[in-house]
Motif scaffolding. Structure first.
Motif, PDB file in Angstrom:
ATOM      1  N   ILE A 137      -4.007   4.517   1.994  1.00  0.00           N
ATOM      2  CA  ILE A 137      -5.153   4.191   1.147  1.00  0.00           C
ATOM      3  C   ILE A 137      -4.617   3.449  -0.070  1.00  0.00           C
ATOM      4  O   ILE A 137      -3.543   3.789  -0.572  1.00  0.00           O
ATOM      5  N   ALA A 138      -5.348   2.427  -0.514  1.00  0.00           N
ATOM      6  CA  ALA A 138      -4.944   1.707  -1.718  1.00  0.00           C
ATOM      7  C   ALA A 138      -6.099   1.663  -2.711  1.00  0.00           C
ATOM      8  O   ALA A 138      -7.263   1.551  -2.322  1.00  0.00           O
ATOM      9  N   ALA A 139      -5.739   1.790  -3.992  1.00  0.00           N
ATOM     10  CA  ALA A 139      -6.696   1.565  -5.069  1.00  0.00           C
ATOM     11  C   ALA A 139      -6.530   0.115  -5.480  1.00  0.00           C
ATOM     12  O   ALA A 139      -5.452  -0.280  -5.924  1.00  0.00           O
ATOM     13  N   VAL A 140      -7.572  -0.685  -5.296  1.00  0.00           N
ATOM     14  CA  VAL A 140      -7.470  -2.124  -5.587  1.00  0.00           C
ATOM     15  C   VAL A 140      -8.399  -2.440  -6.764  1.00  0.00           C
ATOM     16  O   VAL A 140      -9.619  -2.427  -6.633  1.00  0.00           O
ATOM     17  N   LYS A 141      -7.767  -2.668  -7.918  1.00  0.00           N
ATOM     18  CA  LYS A 141      -8.537  -2.881  -9.145  1.00  0.00           C
ATOM     19  C   LYS A 141      -8.569  -4.369  -9.469  1.00  0.00           C
ATOM     20  O   LYS A 141      -7.525  -4.974  -9.702  1.00  0.00           O
ATOM     21  N   GLY A 189      -8.846  -6.933  -7.657  1.00  0.00           N
ATOM     22  CA  GLY A 189      -8.060  -7.775  -6.745  1.00  0.00           C
ATOM     23  C   GLY A 189      -6.591  -7.418  -6.651  1.00  0.00           C
ATOM     24  O   GLY A 189      -5.868  -8.007  -5.849  1.00  0.00           O
ATOM     25  N   LYS A 190      -6.134  -6.456  -7.462  1.00  0.00           N
ATOM     26  CA  LYS A 190      -4.712  -6.105  -7.421  1.00  0.00           C
ATOM     27  C   LYS A 190      -4.515  -4.643  -7.055  1.00  0.00           C
ATOM     28  O   LYS A 190      -5.246  -3.769  -7.557  1.00  0.00           O
ATOM     29  N   VAL A 191      -3.503  -4.382  -6.222  1.00  0.00           N
ATOM     30  CA  VAL A 191      -3.220  -2.992  -5.857  1.00  0.00           C
ATOM     31  C   VAL A 191      -2.676  -2.261  -7.082  1.00  0.00           C
ATOM     32  O   VAL A 191      -1.706  -2.685  -7.703  1.00  0.00           O
ATOM     33  N   TYR A 192      -3.346  -1.165  -7.425  1.00  0.00           N
ATOM     34  CA  TYR A 192      -2.968  -0.367  -8.597  1.00  0.00           C
ATOM     35  C   TYR A 192      -2.123   0.831  -8.183  1.00  0.00           C
ATOM     36  O   TYR A 192      -1.239   1.263  -8.892  1.00  0.00           O
ATOM     37  N   ALA A 218     -10.731   8.060  -9.942  1.00  0.00           N
ATOM     38  CA  ALA A 218     -10.483   8.419 -11.345  1.00  0.00           C
ATOM     39  C   ALA A 218      -9.513   7.420 -11.985  1.00  0.00           C
ATOM     40  O   ALA A 218      -9.717   6.970 -13.113  1.00  0.00           O
ATOM     41  N   LEU A 219      -8.470   7.048 -11.266  1.00  0.00           N
ATOM     42  CA  LEU A 219      -7.447   6.158 -11.827  1.00  0.00           C
ATOM     43  C   LEU A 219      -7.976   4.766 -12.157  1.00  0.00           C
ATOM     44  O   LEU A 219      -7.548   4.156 -13.134  1.00  0.00           O
TER      45      LEU A 219
END
Ligand code: AMP
Length: 248
Positions: free
Chosen positions: A64-68, A70-73, A167-168
């Motif tokens: 799983i990726a958090a993508v903020k 357009g960028k992987v966070y 949350a992040l």
């Protein structure tokens, strides 16, 4: 391309292990997360820079990726693809002391490698000699307790990361499902999305059971959308290669 901030990609061990040996989180499935980020933005009629997405590549290997914007966070895999989620045959996150305990029990590094990478996850827990989600779902529905436990652990870990990532990155516009399980297994998706009500993500059961991506599987009132987005890693690799070879 590495976009994770240092505080997400470093492990809390002395810095010299990063500097001398490069021990840090690298993340994997980057091509797939990138592809579904672009495809989801197009689906939503927005630019990736306008969106906060949580992309779930759920297959035999899962991340799983958090993508903020357009960028992987942050992402769940680490130095190797062993970290993070419960997978087909990989254990995902463990207390590192489990490894030490196995060493003290007399296992070699190669034996532990095989145990954690090839004999764990759905295969190791499910008790049905298969790490295939279809078999886990079928046996779970038949009431096989070990298969139910494997499915519950699989979903529990995914929900844990989705909630943490929301949350992040300050909430999410959409949670995106891709990969063999993410695209095809409606019972597995239901197990996850039905636990995301507190984030404002409400499953549309009918859509989840019957639709194929790209599509919504959340209700129209849902504050956070749930979307199925088929991945196409080969197309993305071809596009990236084309960009490199045609760059001046
Ligand atoms: P992948 O590694 O992305 O090819 O995904 C493999 C996983 O996807 C296996 O656990 C399969 O059980 C699951 N999968 C593939 N096709 C289907 C399907 N039609 N229905 C349910 N699960 C599927």
């Amino acid at each position: 391309q590495q976009t994770m901030p240092d505080f997400a990609s470093h492990y809390a061990i002395p810095n010299e292990y990063y500097e001398k040996y490069g021990i840090r989180k690298y993340g994997f499935h980057g091509t797939s997360h990138h592809f579904v980020t672009l495809a989801t933005a197009e689906f939503l009629g927005k630019k990736p820079e306008e969106l906060k997405l949580i992309t779930c590549h759920l297959g035999n290997g899962s991340s799983i990726a958090a993508v903020k914007y357009g960028k992987v966070y942050d992402t769940t895999m680490g130095l190797t693809p062993l970290a993070g989620l419960v997978m087909g045959t990989r254990c995902g996150n463990l207390d590192p002391a489990v490894v030490l305990t196995l060493v003290r029990l007399g296992m070699t590094a190669d034996e532990i490698d095989t145990l954690l990478n090839k004999q764990s996850g759905l295969l190791g827990v499910g008790g049905i000699n298969s790490g295939d989600m279809r078999d886990i779902v079928n046996n779970s529905a038949k009431g096989i307790k070990s298969a139910q436990l494997a499915l519950d652990m699989w979903a529990h870990r995914a929900v844990l990361f989705i909630g943490g990532y929301a949350a992040l990155i300050g909430g999410a516009d959409a949670i995106v499902f891709t990969g063999g399980i993410g695209e095809n297994s409606f019972p597995a998706r239901e197990k996850i999305v039905s636990q995301l009500g507190s984030l404002g993500c409400i499953l549309d059961k009918e859509a989840n059971n019957t639709r194929r991506g790209p599509c919504y599987i959340s209700t129209p009132e849902s504050k956070v959308a749930a979307i199925i987005m088929p991945t196409d890693e080969e197309l993305m690799i071809a596009k990236e290669t084309f960009a490199v070879v045609t760059a001046k």
